[in-house]
Design a protein around this motif. Structure first.
Motif, mmCIF file in Angstrom:
data_model
loop_
_atom_site.group_PDB
_atom_site.id
_atom_site.type_symbol
_atom_site.label_atom_id
_atom_site.label_comp_id
_atom_site.label_asym_id
_atom_site.label_seq_id
_atom_site.Cartn_x
_atom_site.Cartn_y
_atom_site.Cartn_z
ATOM 1 N N ILE A 89 -17.547 8.790 12.267
ATOM 2 C CA ILE A 89 -16.497 7.726 12.701
ATOM 3 C C ILE A 89 -15.309 7.726 11.737
ATOM 4 O O ILE A 89 -15.507 7.500 10.288
ATOM 5 C CB ILE A 89 -17.101 6.353 12.380
ATOM 6 C CG1 ILE A 89 -18.587 6.417 13.198
ATOM 7 C CG2 ILE A 89 -16.184 5.071 12.919
ATOM 8 C CD1 ILE A 89 -18.582 6.595 14.980
ATOM 9 N N SER A 90 -14.273 7.685 12.169
ATOM 10 C CA SER A 90 -12.932 7.686 11.417
ATOM 11 C C SER A 90 -11.824 6.931 12.389
ATOM 12 O O SER A 90 -11.853 6.884 13.317
ATOM 13 C CB SER A 90 -12.292 9.155 11.172
ATOM 14 O OG SER A 90 -13.435 9.968 10.444
ATOM 15 N N GLY A 91 -11.152 6.235 11.275
ATOM 16 C CA GLY A 91 -9.768 5.544 11.723
ATOM 17 C C GLY A 91 -8.625 6.740 11.979
ATOM 18 O O GLY A 91 -8.800 7.846 11.222
ATOM 19 N N ASP A 92 -7.575 6.231 12.311
ATOM 20 C CA ASP A 92 -6.350 7.133 12.528
ATOM 21 C C ASP A 92 -6.023 7.412 10.956
ATOM 22 O O ASP A 92 -5.264 8.545 10.760
ATOM 23 C CB ASP A 92 -5.311 6.637 13.294
ATOM 24 C CG ASP A 92 -5.055 5.271 13.047
ATOM 25 O OD1 ASP A 92 -3.705 4.822 12.865
ATOM 26 O OD2 ASP A 92 -5.946 4.296 13.579
ATOM 27 N N GLY A 93 -5.763 6.566 10.199
ATOM 28 C CA GLY A 93 -5.426 6.910 8.882
ATOM 29 C C GLY A 93 -6.416 7.675 8.071
ATOM 30 O O GLY A 93 -6.202 8.806 7.774
ATOM 31 N N ASP A 94 -7.650 7.176 8.131
ATOM 32 C CA ASP A 94 -8.772 8.047 7.250
ATOM 33 C C ASP A 94 -8.715 9.395 8.064
ATOM 34 O O ASP A 94 -9.074 10.579 7.257
ATOM 35 C CB ASP A 94 -10.124 7.286 7.562
ATOM 36 C CG ASP A 94 -11.308 8.065 6.782
ATOM 37 O OD1 ASP A 94 -11.132 8.212 5.694
ATOM 38 O OD2 ASP A 94 -12.034 8.550 7.685
ATOM 39 N N GLY A 95 -8.815 9.584 9.321
ATOM 40 C CA GLY A 95 -9.131 10.863 9.739
ATOM 41 C C GLY A 95 -8.171 11.854 10.172
ATOM 42 O O GLY A 95 -8.204 13.108 9.992
ATOM 43 N N LEU A 96 -6.907 11.158 9.973
ATOM 44 C CA LEU A 96 -5.560 12.322 10.427
ATOM 45 C C LEU A 96 -4.458 12.393 9.174
ATOM 46 O O LEU A 96 -3.718 13.167 9.231
ATOM 47 C CB LEU A 96 -4.995 11.690 11.619
ATOM 48 C CG LEU A 96 -5.810 11.835 12.849
ATOM 49 C CD1 LEU A 96 -4.789 11.498 14.009
ATOM 50 C CD2 LEU A 96 -6.412 12.896 13.153
ATOM 51 N N ALA A 97 -4.746 11.606 8.400
ATOM 52 C CA ALA A 97 -3.943 11.479 6.844
ATOM 53 C C ALA A 97 -4.792 12.244 5.947
ATOM 54 O O ALA A 97 -4.446 13.508 5.940
ATOM 55 C CB ALA A 97 -3.468 10.208 6.503
ATOM 56 N N ILE A 98 -5.377 11.711 5.072
ATOM 57 C CA ILE A 98 -5.910 12.345 3.895
ATOM 58 C C ILE A 98 -7.106 13.091 4.580
ATOM 59 O O ILE A 98 -7.488 14.047 4.131
ATOM 60 C CB ILE A 98 -6.554 11.311 2.960
ATOM 61 C CG1 ILE A 98 -7.036 12.187 1.777
ATOM 62 C CG2 ILE A 98 -7.702 10.366 3.407
ATOM 63 C CD1 ILE A 98 -7.469 11.239 0.578
ATOM 64 N N GLY A 99 -7.633 12.823 5.684
ATOM 65 C CA GLY A 99 -8.821 13.616 6.227
ATOM 66 C C GLY A 99 -8.226 14.689 7.335
ATOM 67 O O GLY A 99 -8.974 15.190 7.896
ATOM 68 N N GLY A 100 -6.798 14.812 7.294
ATOM 69 C CA GLY A 100 -6.508 15.597 8.537
ATOM 70 C C GLY A 100 -6.933 17.063 8.448
ATOM 71 O O GLY A 100 -7.319 17.798 9.582
ATOM 72 N N ASN A 101 -7.086 17.594 7.220
ATOM 73 C CA ASN A 101 -7.272 19.031 7.381
ATOM 74 C C ASN A 101 -8.557 19.300 7.711
ATOM 75 O O ASN A 101 -8.869 20.326 8.285
ATOM 76 C CB ASN A 101 -7.158 19.346 5.731
ATOM 77 C CG ASN A 101 -6.672 20.953 5.616
ATOM 78 O OD1 ASN A 101 -5.853 21.220 6.369
ATOM 79 N ND2 ASN A 101 -6.673 21.752 4.603
#
Length: 334
Positions: A89-101
């Protein structure tokens, strides 16, 4: 053994009234009950953010990890315990910013995870900064004069990373969300589900065009493998191919019949048309595509790793530490 949604519930959710997380949580409980896998054989892994509180409300194994690292922890969880069903479960910030890689590499590796991206186009937990999915010009606490950046489009990242499953749903469309989650779980490999949801405090109405039933009838198309791409309140519109793109047509006009409408192929390995469907609906005159847009079989990372381990073990002369010690010269000291 049969389960109900109640079997997967735990605690009292602490989100703002009206937050899309409430709607999604209820759908996840129902989907897990219908899938029928025991609560103790599921794990829910999250990062940091409002949506990342979700594992606290699941009667399953769970872990609220660190910012952007949900995919990394979920990967380890799945590889070590292949029989466990892992929901990330990720939000758009958590999943695609710092977690984008981590997001793109989980797709590239095709790890057998159910990756849920709850997209409200804002950082809600930290009180309203723009996120990687916020549109250009978006005014927020961290962009008081409007962002000067173009947003990520999750489908584009997933497809660009050679992802094999992408679906989209709306948090308030409970029955559809349940079916999409079940389809994601049935897919063997990395499945990405983008959930369009609202943040009532910092980005209210961001998905207003499709957030209620009437809006979806006007502005969305439900795609289903093997079915014609028809939409509209009275199913009066359809999609046809025009050159290298898509075109909206009205059935009954200019000799257009249902036979002329494109039929959705979610299993096609070439993702060209699937990506075009996934990117529709950004003020371009096309409807927002909801449903399973891509669903293609491919080898999974976790299966490959465990198969490799077994092959290496079979070829070795030793199978445990004691046998390893005995593979070298041994001296007996008297």
């Amino acid at each position: 053994m049969e389960f109900t949604a109640q079997d997967f519930k735990k605690g009292q959710p602490r989100w703002c009234p009206g937050c899309g997380d409430h709607f999604f949580l209820a759908s996840l409980h129902k989907a897990m009950a219908e899938i029928g896998k025991e609560p103790w054989n599921n794990a829910v892994i999250s990062g940091i953010g409002c949506s990342s509180r979700l594992p606290h409300y699941m009667a399953t194994y769970g872990m609220n990890t660190i910012h952007g690292r949900a995919a990394a922890i979920a990967t380890g969880c799945k590889v070590v315990n292949p029989d466990l069903t892992v929901w990330q479960i990720s939000g758009d910030g958590d999943g695609l910013a710092i977690g984008g890689n981590h997001f793109i590499h989980a797709n590239r590796r095709n790890i057998n995870l159910n990756m849920i991206l709850l997209n409200n186009r804002i950082y809600g937990l930290t009180k309203g900064q723009y996120s990687p999915t916020s549109p250009r010009g978006f005014v927020s606490k961290s962009s008081p004069y409007g962002t000067v950046e173009d947003p990520f489009r999750p489908a584009e990242l997933c497809f660009g990373a050679r992802g094999h499953f992408f679906a989209r749903t709306v948090a308030t469309d409970g029955a559809h969300t349940v079916e999409v989650l079940k389809a994601a779980n049935a897919h063997k490999g990395a499945s990405v589900v983008e959930v369009l949801q609202n943040c009532v405090i910092f980005n209210d109405g961001t998905h207003a065009a499709v957030y209620n039933k009437a809006g979806r009838a006007e502005n969305a198309i439900y795609v289903e493998h093997g079915k014609p791409l028809i939409f509209g309140k009275d199913r009066e519109f359809g999609l046809v191919q025009e050159g290298f793109g898509l075109k909206v047509v009205k059935i009954g006009e200019n000799g257009i019949t249902e036979k002329d409408i494109l039929v959705h192929d979610a299993h096609c390995e070439d993702n060209t048309l699937q990506l075009k469907l996934a990117l529709m609906g950004n003020g371009d005159g096309f409807p927002v595509a909801l449903g399973v847009i891509r669903d293609v079989e491919a080898p999974t990372y976790d299966d490959a790793v465990n198969q490799q381990i077994e092959e290496v073990k079979a070829a070795k002369k030793y199978h445990n530490f004691a046998e390893l010690l005995e593979t070298n010269d041994i001296w007996e000291v008297k």
